[in-house]
Design a protein around this motif. Sequence first.
Motif, mmCIF file in Angstrom:
data_model
loop_
_atom_site.group_PDB
_atom_site.id
_atom_site.type_symbol
_atom_site.label_atom_id
_atom_site.label_comp_id
_atom_site.label_asym_id
_atom_site.label_seq_id
_atom_site.Cartn_x
_atom_site.Cartn_y
_atom_site.Cartn_z
ATOM 1 N N TRP A 158 9.011 -3.167 -3.541
ATOM 2 C CA TRP A 158 9.806 -2.810 -4.719
ATOM 3 C C TRP A 158 10.560 -4.079 -5.137
ATOM 4 C CZ3 TRP A 158 8.830 0.275 -0.621
ATOM 5 C CH2 TRP A 158 8.568 1.635 -0.818
ATOM 6 N N ILE A 159 10.443 -4.462 -6.391
ATOM 7 C CA ILE A 159 11.136 -5.661 -6.885
ATOM 8 C C ILE A 159 12.068 -5.227 -8.014
ATOM 9 C CG2 ILE A 159 10.871 -7.955 -7.910
ATOM 10 C CD1 ILE A 159 8.025 -7.990 -6.748
ATOM 11 N N TYR A 160 13.333 -5.634 -7.939
ATOM 12 C CA TYR A 160 14.374 -5.169 -8.860
ATOM 13 C C TYR A 160 14.805 -6.323 -9.765
ATOM 14 C CZ TYR A 160 14.369 -1.605 -5.240
ATOM 15 O OH TYR A 160 13.968 -0.637 -4.343
ATOM 16 N N PRO A 161 15.408 -6.027 -10.920
ATOM 17 C CA PRO A 161 15.805 -7.107 -11.828
ATOM 18 C C PRO A 161 16.851 -8.031 -11.170
ATOM 19 C CG PRO A 161 15.852 -4.968 -12.936
ATOM 20 C CD PRO A 161 15.657 -4.685 -11.474
ATOM 21 N N PRO A 162 16.757 -9.345 -11.442
ATOM 22 C CA PRO A 162 17.677 -10.297 -10.795
ATOM 23 C C PRO A 162 18.997 -10.405 -11.535
ATOM 24 C CG PRO A 162 16.065 -11.485 -12.090
ATOM 25 C CD PRO A 162 15.725 -10.026 -12.238
ATOM 26 N N THR A 163 19.549 -9.267 -11.922
ATOM 27 C CA THR A 163 20.767 -9.227 -12.729
ATOM 28 C C THR A 163 21.645 -8.089 -12.220
ATOM 29 O OG1 THR A 163 19.562 -7.782 -14.235
ATOM 30 C CG2 THR A 163 19.718 -10.105 -14.870
ATOM 31 N N GLU A 164 22.876 -8.022 -12.742
ATOM 32 C CA GLU A 164 23.742 -6.893 -12.397
ATOM 33 C C GLU A 164 23.135 -5.596 -12.918
ATOM 34 O OE1 GLU A 164 28.107 -7.420 -11.951
ATOM 35 O OE2 GLU A 164 27.776 -8.758 -13.666
ATOM 36 N N PRO A 165 23.351 -4.470 -12.242
ATOM 37 C CA PRO A 165 24.136 -4.311 -11.010
ATOM 38 C C PRO A 165 23.330 -4.544 -9.730
ATOM 39 C CG PRO A 165 23.392 -2.163 -11.718
ATOM 40 C CD PRO A 165 22.857 -3.154 -12.739
ATOM 41 N N LEU A 209 13.273 -15.652 -10.016
ATOM 42 C CA LEU A 209 14.157 -16.243 -9.011
ATOM 43 C C LEU A 209 15.255 -15.267 -8.594
ATOM 44 C CD1 LEU A 209 14.970 -18.791 -7.414
ATOM 45 C CD2 LEU A 209 16.401 -19.425 -9.367
ATOM 46 N N ASN A 210 15.421 -15.141 -7.266
ATOM 47 C CA ASN A 210 16.455 -14.302 -6.633
ATOM 48 C C ASN A 210 16.247 -12.799 -6.862
ATOM 49 O OD1 ASN A 210 18.976 -16.727 -7.605
ATOM 50 N ND2 ASN A 210 17.744 -16.709 -5.764
ATOM 51 N N GLY A 211 15.103 -12.394 -7.366
ATOM 52 C CA GLY A 211 14.853 -10.966 -7.582
ATOM 53 C C GLY A 211 15.008 -10.191 -6.270
ATOM 54 N N PRO A 212 15.929 -9.194 -6.211
ATOM 55 C CA PRO A 212 16.066 -8.410 -4.978
ATOM 56 C C PRO A 212 14.782 -7.613 -4.726
ATOM 57 C CG PRO A 212 17.924 -8.025 -6.470
ATOM 58 C CD PRO A 212 16.874 -8.757 -7.254
ATOM 59 N N HIS A 213 14.500 -7.363 -3.450
ATOM 60 C CA HIS A 213 13.273 -6.628 -3.123
ATOM 61 C C HIS A 213 13.419 -5.960 -1.760
ATOM 62 C CE1 HIS A 213 12.976 -10.853 -1.978
ATOM 63 N NE2 HIS A 213 12.304 -10.475 -0.909
ATOM 64 N N ARG A 214 12.552 -4.988 -1.519
ATOM 65 C CA ARG A 214 12.426 -4.380 -0.192
ATOM 66 C C ARG A 214 10.963 -4.041 0.020
ATOM 67 N NH1 ARG A 214 12.485 1.256 0.109
ATOM 68 N NH2 ARG A 214 12.549 2.268 -1.912
ATOM 69 N N VAL A 215 10.582 -3.898 1.294
ATOM 70 C CA VAL A 215 9.166 -3.790 1.638
ATOM 71 C C VAL A 215 8.976 -2.711 2.696
ATOM 72 C CG1 VAL A 215 7.170 -5.055 2.551
ATOM 73 C CG2 VAL A 215 8.894 -6.294 1.247
ATOM 74 N N THR A 216 7.894 -1.934 2.590
ATOM 75 C CA THR A 216 7.503 -0.991 3.646
ATOM 76 C C THR A 216 6.007 -1.135 3.911
ATOM 77 O OG1 THR A 216 9.181 0.596 2.935
ATOM 78 C CG2 THR A 216 7.439 1.431 4.332
ATOM 79 N N ASN A 217 5.655 -1.314 5.168
ATOM 80 C CA ASN A 217 4.239 -1.375 5.537
ATOM 81 C C ASN A 217 3.620 0.008 5.503
ATOM 82 O OD1 ASN A 217 4.503 -4.093 6.072
ATOM 83 N ND2 ASN A 217 4.385 -3.882 8.298
ATOM 84 N N TYR A 218 2.354 0.075 5.130
ATOM 85 C CA TYR A 218 1.599 1.307 5.364
ATOM 86 C C TYR A 218 1.252 1.388 6.848
ATOM 87 C CZ TYR A 218 1.465 2.371 0.429
ATOM 88 O OH TYR A 218 1.839 2.708 -0.840
ATOM 89 N N ASP A 219 0.508 2.430 7.221
ATOM 90 C CA ASP A 219 0.360 2.784 8.636
ATOM 91 C C ASP A 219 -0.684 1.922 9.364
ATOM 92 O OD1 ASP A 219 0.845 4.166 10.946
ATOM 93 O OD2 ASP A 219 -0.443 5.864 10.433
ATOM 94 N N MET A 220 -0.509 0.607 9.303
ATOM 95 C CA MET A 220 -1.398 -0.298 10.044
ATOM 96 C C MET A 220 -0.699 -1.636 10.241
ATOM 97 S SD MET A 220 -2.032 -0.540 6.570
ATOM 98 C CE MET A 220 -3.494 0.370 6.109
ATOM 99 N N LEU A 221 -1.216 -2.420 11.191
ATOM 100 C CA LEU A 221 -0.693 -3.772 11.412
ATOM 101 C C LEU A 221 -0.810 -4.581 10.119
ATOM 102 C CD1 LEU A 221 -0.405 -5.941 14.179
ATOM 103 C CD2 LEU A 221 -2.310 -6.813 12.861
ATOM 104 N N ASN A 222 0.210 -5.351 9.808
ATOM 105 C CA ASN A 222 0.202 -6.201 8.614
ATOM 106 C C ASN A 222 0.306 -7.674 8.998
ATOM 107 O OD1 ASN A 222 1.232 -5.079 5.477
ATOM 108 N ND2 ASN A 222 0.699 -3.629 7.093
#
Length: 315
Positions: A158-165, A209-222
């Motif tokens: 998931w990548i979010y806008p690099p701005t407030e909030p 640049l600086n875009g906040p993000h988070r990551v989740t693996n699917y059900d296998m080694l990555n």
Amino acid sequence: MRDERQVFEEIDDSQARVWGFHTARLRHRLAENELFTDESLAGLIETIDPRHMDITTMGEDVSTWSHCDRAGLSGAEVLEAVRRGRLWINMMAMENVDPRFADLLGRMYSELEEAVPGFRTFKRKLCLLISSPNAQVFYHFDRPGQGLWQVRGRKRIWIYPPTEPFLPPVNVENVMRSLDLEDLPFEPWYDDYAQVYDLEPGDMLHWALNGPHRVTNYDMLNVSLTTEHWTDQVRRSYAMNYGNGILRRDLHWRPRSRSLDGPGFWAKVALTGAWRATGLHSRTSYKRVLTHQVDPDAPLGRRALAEKDQVVVSI
Ligand SMILES: [Fe+2]
């Protein structure tokens, strides 16, 4: 004829034009590369200087990370623990560890710089990530320009806008000045504003640049790579945030501009230089305390160490 060592598939005009401004999704050929087979990864795990390898695990409280000792296990055993457990191996600055990665990093950026007009980079880095099924990386941002390369397995980002909030300036300023970690406060409704990508082997993403993000693996080694780079624009943004941080936190003056040019910007560059010259900025040396050890037979691929058995690694 195509060079067999070419990293990217074709980079087309639209990908080159969004590069650096929006999220660009490119295709690479590293999934077939013998550097990333189980045998090769096991060899790297066994031979790497431990200061370049951070094995982490998530606690029961999913927002905390602990560091793990390899405990003399073979590379194959560590991979087995990653496959069965909840581990995240980060092999850092691989360009300084193995000349094959230095060569790969050089090729990645020479192909990009050739394809993207005006793109010139320095201070490049390459990290290799080996992570468990369903492992997660929490909401954060990174200081330099970032690329994420999926080599084996699948993950969602998931990548979010690099701005407030989503990215409060005060957090960026504190991270640039090494006063804070790169984690950010997160609210579930932020997801309504996210770009969501399912990454398959051969996908590469680069975001603003600086875009906040988070990551989740699917059900296998990555197996993934991250690349970092600086450009003139990244350096200017760093100086602006650093200068705004001094104004806000130390001089109690609310910064009004995030411009990367003009007299206000250059005054911040001068302020940042003067501040750093006084030695008032934090000089931290880091230590990693290994509170767990890898164990392929334990339920999460690791077990806790008694306090007397914990290991401290200077990094
Ligand atoms: Fe990141």
